[in-house]
Structure formats: C-alpha cells, structure tokens
Design a protein around this motif. Structure first.
Motif, PDB file in Angstrom:
ATOM      1  N   GLY A   1       0.799  -1.226   0.000  1.00  0.00           N
ATOM      2  CA  GLY A   1       0.000   0.000   0.000  1.00  0.00           C
ATOM      3  C   GLY A   1       0.826   1.267   0.000  1.00  0.00           C
ATOM      4  N   ASP A   2       2.111   1.140   0.211  1.00  0.00           N
ATOM      5  CA  ASP A   2       2.992   2.304   0.160  1.00  0.00           C
ATOM      6  C   ASP A   2       3.398   2.638  -1.268  1.00  0.00           C
ATOM      7  N   SER A   3       3.099   1.759  -2.200  1.00  0.00           N
ATOM      8  CA  SER A   3       3.427   2.012  -3.607  1.00  0.00           C
ATOM      9  C   SER A   3       2.700   3.274  -4.074  1.00  0.00           C
ATOM     10  N   ALA A   4       3.477   4.227  -4.532  1.00  0.00           N
ATOM     11  CA  ALA A   4       2.934   5.529  -4.922  1.00  0.00           C
ATOM     12  C   ALA A   4       4.083   6.384  -5.430  1.00  0.00           C
ATOM     13  N   VAL A   5       3.750   7.590  -5.858  1.00  0.00           N
ATOM     14  CA  VAL A   5       4.778   8.585  -6.158  1.00  0.00           C
ATOM     15  C   VAL A   5       4.900   9.495  -4.949  1.00  0.00           C
ATOM     16  N   TYR A   6       6.125   9.729  -4.536  1.00  0.00           N
ATOM     17  CA  TYR A   6       6.387  10.557  -3.370  1.00  0.00           C
ATOM     18  C   TYR A   6       7.048  11.858  -3.824  1.00  0.00           C
ATOM     19  N   PHE A   7       6.476  12.952  -3.356  1.00  0.00           N
ATOM     20  CA  PHE A   7       7.006  14.274  -3.686  1.00  0.00           C
ATOM     21  C   PHE A   7       7.513  14.947  -2.422  1.00  0.00           C
ATOM     22  N   CYS A   8       8.678  15.542  -2.520  1.00  0.00           N
ATOM     23  CA  CYS A   8       9.056  16.482  -1.484  1.00  0.00           C
ATOM     24  C   CYS A   8       8.631  17.864  -1.942  1.00  0.00           C
ATOM     25  N   ALA A   9       8.330  18.709  -1.015  1.00  0.00           N
ATOM     26  CA  ALA A   9       7.926  20.080  -1.326  1.00  0.00           C
ATOM     27  C   ALA A   9       8.562  21.006  -0.311  1.00  0.00           C
ATOM     28  N   GLU A  10       8.800  22.217  -0.710  1.00  0.00           N
ATOM     29  CA  GLU A  10       9.426  23.187   0.175  1.00  0.00           C
ATOM     30  C   GLU A  10       8.628  24.481   0.173  1.00  0.00           C
ATOM     31  N   ASN A  11       8.677  25.139   1.316  1.00  0.00           N
ATOM     32  CA  ASN A  11       8.156  26.500   1.401  1.00  0.00           C
ATOM     33  C   ASN A  11       9.329  27.434   1.636  1.00  0.00           C
ATOM     34  N   GLN A  12       9.448  28.417   0.807  1.00  0.00           N
ATOM     35  CA  GLN A  12      10.475  29.425   1.053  1.00  0.00           C
ATOM     36  C   GLN A  12      10.038  30.297   2.223  1.00  0.00           C
ATOM     37  N   ARG A  13      11.016  30.788   2.941  1.00  0.00           N
ATOM     38  CA  ARG A  13      10.725  31.626   4.100  1.00  0.00           C
ATOM     39  C   ARG A  13       9.820  32.781   3.704  1.00  0.00           C
ATOM     40  N   GLY A  14       8.730  32.922   4.418  1.00  0.00           N
ATOM     41  CA  GLY A  14       7.784  33.997   4.119  1.00  0.00           C
ATOM     42  C   GLY A  14       6.700  33.606   3.138  1.00  0.00           C
ATOM     43  N   SER A  15       6.827  32.439   2.516  1.00  0.00           N
ATOM     44  CA  SER A  15       5.808  31.983   1.580  1.00  0.00           C
ATOM     45  C   SER A  15       5.030  30.821   2.184  1.00  0.00           C
ATOM     46  N   TYR A  16       3.768  30.751   1.877  1.00  0.00           N
ATOM     47  CA  TYR A  16       2.922  29.667   2.342  1.00  0.00           C
ATOM     48  C   TYR A  16       2.569  28.714   1.215  1.00  0.00           C
ATOM     49  N   ILE A  17       3.310  28.791   0.131  1.00  0.00           N
ATOM     50  CA  ILE A  17       3.016  27.990  -1.050  1.00  0.00           C
ATOM     51  C   ILE A  17       4.061  26.896  -1.201  1.00  0.00           C
ATOM     52  N   PRO A  18       3.667  25.632  -1.053  1.00  0.00           N
ATOM     53  CA  PRO A  18       4.631  24.545  -1.285  1.00  0.00           C
ATOM     54  C   PRO A  18       5.028  24.470  -2.751  1.00  0.00           C
ATOM     55  N   THR A  19       6.328  24.355  -2.981  1.00  0.00           N
ATOM     56  CA  THR A  19       6.858  24.113  -4.322  1.00  0.00           C
ATOM     57  C   THR A  19       7.254  22.648  -4.392  1.00  0.00           C
ATOM     58  N   PHE A  20       6.675  21.933  -5.337  1.00  0.00           N
ATOM     59  CA  PHE A  20       6.884  20.488  -5.413  1.00  0.00           C
ATOM     60  C   PHE A  20       8.107  20.150  -6.254  1.00  0.00           C
ATOM     61  N   GLY A  21       8.764  19.073  -5.867  1.00  0.00           N
ATOM     62  CA  GLY A  21       9.792  18.465  -6.697  1.00  0.00           C
ATOM     63  C   GLY A  21       9.154  17.530  -7.699  1.00  0.00           C
ATOM     64  N   ARG A  22      10.001  16.833  -8.487  1.00  0.00           N
ATOM     65  CA  ARG A  22       9.487  16.037  -9.591  1.00  0.00           C
ATOM     66  C   ARG A  22       8.823  14.735  -9.148  1.00  0.00           C
ATOM     67  N   GLY A  23       9.243  14.126  -8.098  1.00  0.00           N
ATOM     68  CA  GLY A  23       8.607  12.907  -7.625  1.00  0.00           C
ATOM     69  C   GLY A  23       9.451  11.668  -7.802  1.00  0.00           C
ATOM     70  N   THR A  24       9.319  10.734  -6.881  1.00  0.00           N
ATOM     71  CA  THR A  24       9.943   9.420  -6.964  1.00  0.00           C
ATOM     72  C   THR A  24       8.860   8.372  -6.884  1.00  0.00           C
ATOM     73  N   SER A  25       8.906   7.440  -7.811  1.00  0.00           N
ATOM     74  CA  SER A  25       7.936   6.355  -7.805  1.00  0.00           C
ATOM     75  C   SER A  25       8.458   5.217  -6.943  1.00  0.00           C
ATOM     76  N   LEU A  26       7.729   4.865  -5.922  1.00  0.00           N
ATOM     77  CA  LEU A  26       8.087   3.741  -5.055  1.00  0.00           C
ATOM     78  C   LEU A  26       7.245   2.540  -5.449  1.00  0.00           C
ATOM     79  N   ILE A  27       7.930   1.446  -5.767  1.00  0.00           N
ATOM     80  CA  ILE A  27       7.248   0.206  -6.139  1.00  0.00           C
ATOM     81  C   ILE A  27       7.598  -0.838  -5.093  1.00  0.00           C
ATOM     82  N   VAL A  28       6.581  -1.386  -4.450  1.00  0.00           N
ATOM     83  CA  VAL A  28       6.787  -2.383  -3.407  1.00  0.00           C
ATOM     84  C   VAL A  28       6.335  -3.732  -3.941  1.00  0.00           C
ATOM     85  N   HIS A  29       7.265  -4.669  -3.981  1.00  0.00           N
ATOM     86  CA  HIS A  29       6.976  -6.008  -4.475  1.00  0.00           C
ATOM     87  C   HIS A  29       6.593  -6.934  -3.328  1.00  0.00           C
ATOM     88  N   PRO A  30       5.484  -7.648  -3.463  1.00  0.00           N
ATOM     89  CA  PRO A  30       5.055  -8.555  -2.389  1.00  0.00           C
ATOM     90  C   PRO A  30       6.026  -9.722  -2.222  1.00  0.00           C
TER      91      PRO A  30
END
Lengths: 117, 112
Positions: free
Chosen positions: B83-112
């Motif tokens: 169930g953890d299989s998904a795309v994971y994004f990190c995001a950052e807020n610059q100081r003084g901003s309340y808007i997350p800026t997303f990175g490109r993403g990593t696809s996590l594939i979990v094999h049973p």
C-alpha cells in the motif's frame, strides 16, 4: 472524514473553448489553491486565494486563468480559450491556516483531468 | 534557478524492507519541508513535514531527516507495504511563503 471534492473528474474540450473546473473545499478551511500536473511531471502551483481575493499566483496563472468563489462553498478555476498545452490534471487544495498553529498541510482533491483536443 | 529535485525517479523494494527516498533542495531560503504521497489517480496526500529548526521528525512508520548543511531531505518508510506504492514528492516553502513548491517525484514500487 471531510474532503475536498472536484468536478468534473474528466473534461474533454476543443481548443479555444472555455472550461470551468469546480471545487468544494473543506467547509471550515480559509485558504484555497489550484495546482496542475501535466502527465508524468511535477505538481505546479497556479494560484492561492484567501478572503475573496488572490493572495499569490505563479507565472503560469496569466490572463487566461481566473478564479472565483461564487458562494460560500464553491471555488472555481476558469480557463479561457484553452490550448493543447493546458491538458493536465488540475488539483484543488484547501487548508485551515497558513502555518500559524498547524502544520500548514494542504488537503488536495482527487483532481479534474482536462484534455484539450 | 533554484529548485527542489529528487535523486531517484524510481525505487523498487521488497515488502517488509525499509525504504529511503531522497530529495535535494538548493534554495537556502526554504524553511519548511513536506512529503506528499500520490497514489494513482488521486491527489497528493500529506505524509509528514519538518521545519528548518529541526533535523528529524518521526511519524507512524515514517521518518523525515533534514540536513541543512548539504540541503538534503529524506523520507524513510519502515517495513514497507504494498500500500505504500505511490509517487512521493518532497515540497518546500520558502521563508515567508505559504506555497509549497513540489519536486518532480519518486515512484516507489513495493513487491510482495
């Protein structure tokens, strides 16, 4: 559990047409956002909205785009004269505060897929 | 320009293993970082966040580590499940901003 809802889930339109994407944010939230995600790419910020006005917008959010909160529950994104490159998933998000006391977590809807032909 | 990015586009792991997803940021003005999980056909979902005055934060089965010296952020998932299989994004807020800026993403594939 309260959630952000978006309609339509998928819209197909002809180039040059206008589309309106609708969102119902979580009821007690105060800050609203639109993001878009072109297939396979990162999530890009478009605009944020608070107190019935735009608080921030990105370079993407030009005169082709507009947002509105026509009533107490809906938050809409209008895209005028759509172009092929507007094809993307559009996500609405909302949050109660902006990092004053809480995490600043944005709650996202499931998105509206726009296909421009 | 400065941006948030990810080292690995795809990570494959076996069920039960621990997963580590990495993210590099270059904007020294960022002071708040978030990890989001995006399952297929859904919107991003908040996992965990960390402020720049911390270097580690733990949640349920997840840990975020922040190394400001090298501008590096990681998400550790313990005992990874299908169930953890998904795309994971990190995001950052610059100081003084309340808007997350997303990175490109990593696809996590979990094999049973």
């Amino acid at each position: 559990e309260p959630e952000v809802t978006q309609t339509p889930s998928h819209q197909v339109t002809q180039m040059g047409q206008e589309v309106i994407l609708r969102c119902v944010p979580i009821s007690n939230h105060l800050y609203f956002y639109w993001y878009r995600q072109i297939l396979g790419q990162k999530v890009e910020f478009l605009v944020s909205f608070y107190n019935n006005e735009i608080s921030e917008k990105s370079e993407i959010f030009d005169d082709q785009f507009s947002v509105e909160r026509p009533d107490g529950s809906n938050f809409t994104l209008k895209i005028r004269s759509t172009k092929l490159e507007d094809s993307a998933m559009y996500f609405c998000a909302s949050t109660l505060t902006q990092r004053t006391t809480n995490t600043g977590e944005l709650f996202f809807g499931e998105g509206s897929r726009l296909t421009v032909l | 320009g400065e941006s948030v990015g990810l080292h690995l586009p795809t990570l494959s792991v076996q069920e039960g293993d621990n997963s580590i997803i990495n993210c590099a940021y270059s904007n020294s003005a960022s002071d708040y970082f978030i990890w989001y999980k995006q399952e297929s056909g859904k919107g991003p979902q908040f996992i965990i966040d960390i402020r720049s005055n911390m270097d580690k934060r733990q949640g349920q089965r997840v840990t975020v580590l922040l190394n400001k010296t090298v501008k590096h952020l990681s998400l550790q998932i313990a005992a990874t499940q299908p169930g953890d299989s998904a795309v994971y994004f990190c995001a950052e807020n610059q100081r003084g901003s309340y808007i997350p800026t997303f990175g490109r993403g990593t696809s996590l594939i979990v094999h049973p």
